[in-house]
Write an enzyme that holds these catalytic residues in place. Structure first.
Site, PDB file in Angstrom:
ATOM      1  N   ASP A  20      47.836  47.833  91.055  1.00  0.00           N
ATOM      2  CA  ASP A  20      47.391  48.457  92.398  1.00  0.00           C
ATOM      3  C   ASP A  20      48.173  49.894  93.080  1.00  0.00           C
ATOM      4  OD1 ASP A  20      49.680  47.422  93.644  1.00  0.00           O
ATOM      5  OD2 ASP A  20      47.887  46.061  95.369  1.00  0.00           O
ATOM      6  N   SER A  21      48.868  50.424  92.991  1.00  0.00           N
ATOM      7  CA  SER A  21      49.683  52.123  92.089  1.00  0.00           C
ATOM      8  C   SER A  21      48.711  52.461  91.873  1.00  0.00           C
ATOM      9  CB  SER A  21      51.061  51.733  91.780  1.00  0.00           C
ATOM     10  OG  SER A  21      50.613  51.580  90.197  1.00  0.00           O
TER      11      SER A  21
ATOM     12  N   ASP B  26      46.969  43.317  88.412  1.00  0.00           N
ATOM     13  CA  ASP B  26      46.961  43.310  90.185  1.00  0.00           C
ATOM     14  C   ASP B  26      45.839  42.717  91.103  1.00  0.00           C
ATOM     15  OD1 ASP B  26      49.731  43.457  91.345  1.00  0.00           O
ATOM     16  OD2 ASP B  26      49.319  45.408  91.379  1.00  0.00           O
TER      17      ASP B  26
ATOM     18  N   LYS C 119      49.152  39.372  89.032  1.00  0.00           N
ATOM     19  CA  LYS C 119      50.416  39.269  90.030  1.00  0.00           C
ATOM     20  C   LYS C 119      49.597  39.143  91.390  1.00  0.00           C
ATOM     21  CE  LYS C 119      53.105  42.877  90.935  1.00  0.00           C
ATOM     22  NZ  LYS C 119      52.522  43.867  92.329  1.00  0.00           N
TER      23      LYS C 119
ATOM     24  N   GLU D 138      51.103  40.118  95.567  1.00  0.00           N
ATOM     25  CA  GLU D 138      52.185  40.165  96.748  1.00  0.00           C
ATOM     26  C   GLU D 138      52.404  39.135  97.980  1.00  0.00           C
ATOM     27  OE1 GLU D 138      52.060  44.250  98.338  1.00  0.00           O
ATOM     28  OE2 GLU D 138      51.704  44.857  96.822  1.00  0.00           O
TER      29      GLU D 138
ATOM     30  N   GLU E 271      61.138  44.242  95.588  1.00  0.00           N
ATOM     31  CA  GLU E 271      61.046  45.450  95.158  1.00  0.00           C
ATOM     32  C   GLU E 271      61.533  46.200  97.015  1.00  0.00           C
ATOM     33  OE1 GLU E 271      56.648  46.803  94.964  1.00  0.00           O
ATOM     34  OE2 GLU E 271      56.999  49.354  95.494  1.00  0.00           O
TER      35      GLU E 271
HETATM   36  O1  KIV Z   1      51.531  48.664  92.120  1.00  0.00           O
HETATM   37  C1  KIV Z   1      52.412  48.014  91.183  1.00  0.00           C
HETATM   38  O2  KIV Z   1      52.581  49.074  90.245  1.00  0.00           O
HETATM   39  C2  KIV Z   1      53.693  47.507  91.586  1.00  0.00           C
HETATM   40  C3  KIV Z   1      54.756  47.937  91.260  1.00  0.00           C
HETATM   41  C4  KIV Z   1      55.432  48.759  91.392  1.00  0.00           C
HETATM   42  C5  KIV Z   1      55.584  46.838  90.572  1.00  0.00           C
HETATM   43  O3  KIV Z   1      52.754  46.352  92.158  1.00  0.00           O
END
Ligand code: KIV
Length: 273
Positions: free
Chosen positions: A47-48, A86, A116, A118, A184
């Protein structure tokens, strides 16, 4: 590996604990996925992308629909890496049932190998439920961007007494069956201790060389996102400068009448004949 294809699965990533370090990068679109897939074990549709693709201030502004569209694009551009998508902010935190529904939808609509999310101890019940529903989960502990205000204000985790919390979070994500855990922005010694103690691979970003693998945001490491560069990023290229130079040359050619040449046109007799 999947018997019907050569794509790595979550179970293959899990089996890499303590062996050859895992190479992981983010990917958001088909052309980039095509380029980086042959070199990576895991492609994370992170989600970056809210920040490095959409120009938002935090990772919070992306929807499940957006993550699915980018997940589909990355799946189209990759053949061998394990693709993880994510779960975005707001799509899984309220109850395990919400998380299971989102995770199943993401996997069904993208064909990705897992999701993924968090969070550590507070997400243990949720991870249990998603894994029980048959969706592989990549955990994420330490610095949690969805909870941080802005990327520039991210705070390093695990200092002093904080180390115990990150250790507990990692154990709590591993116990219910996460196949690996991203650590992280965490003090090196804490990330190393977690790697020594948890049974699943750790994937570090701003963590420790002792982690079982490393991940970076691709746009950071190739110089496509230059608003700021976190300390933990190593720049391996300057794609931003290459693009700028190409565009400068193109603009110069158009303005000077050097582009297009007849060789770029249709219905023109072959040039040089
Ligand atoms: O969203 C993302 O790119 C991430 C990475 C920084 C691990 O969670």
């Amino acid at each position: 590996m999947d018997a019907s294809s050569s794509r790595l699965l979550a179970v293959d990533i899990r089996a890499r604990k303590g062996t050859v370090p895992l190479v992981c990068l983010t990917a958001y679109d088909t052309p980039m996925a095509r380029r980086i897939d042959p070199h990576c074990d895991v492609l994370l549709v992170g989600d970056s992308l809210a920040m490095v693709v959409y120009g938002l201030e935090t990772t919070r502004g992306v929807s499940v629909d957006t993550m699915i569209a980018h997940g589909q694009a990355v799946m189209r551009g990759s053949q061998q890496a394990c693709v993880i998508v994510d779960l975005p902010y707001g799509s899984y935190e309220s109850a395990p049932a919400q998380a299971v529904a989102t995770a199943k939808r993401v996997v069904a609509e993208t064909g990705c190998q897992g999701i993924k999310l968090e969070g550590g101890a507070e997400m243990a019940e949720t991870i249990t439920a998603i894994v029980a529903a048959g969706v592989p989960v990549l955990g994420h502990v330490g610095l949690l961007p969805q909870k941080a205000e802005r990327r520039g204000g991210f705070k390093i985790q695990g200092k002093g007494d904080g180390g115990e919390k990150v250790r507990r979070d990692a154990e709590a994500a591993a116990a219910p069956g996460a196949f690996a855990i991203v650590i992280e922005g965490t003090v090196e010694a804490v990330a190393r201790q977690i790697t020594e103690h948890v049974a699943v691979p750790t994937i570090g970003i701003g963590a420790s060389p002792a982690c079982d693998g490393q991940i970076l945001v691709t746009h950071d490491m190739v110089g496509l996102f230059a608003d700021f560069t976190p300390k933990f990023v190593k720049r391996y290229g300057d794609a931003g400068a290459l693009i700028e130079q190409a565009v400068r040359d193109y603009a110069g050619d158009v303005r000077a009448g050097r582009f297009p040449e007849l060789s770029h046109c249709f219905g023109v007799a072959a040039v040089g004949v």
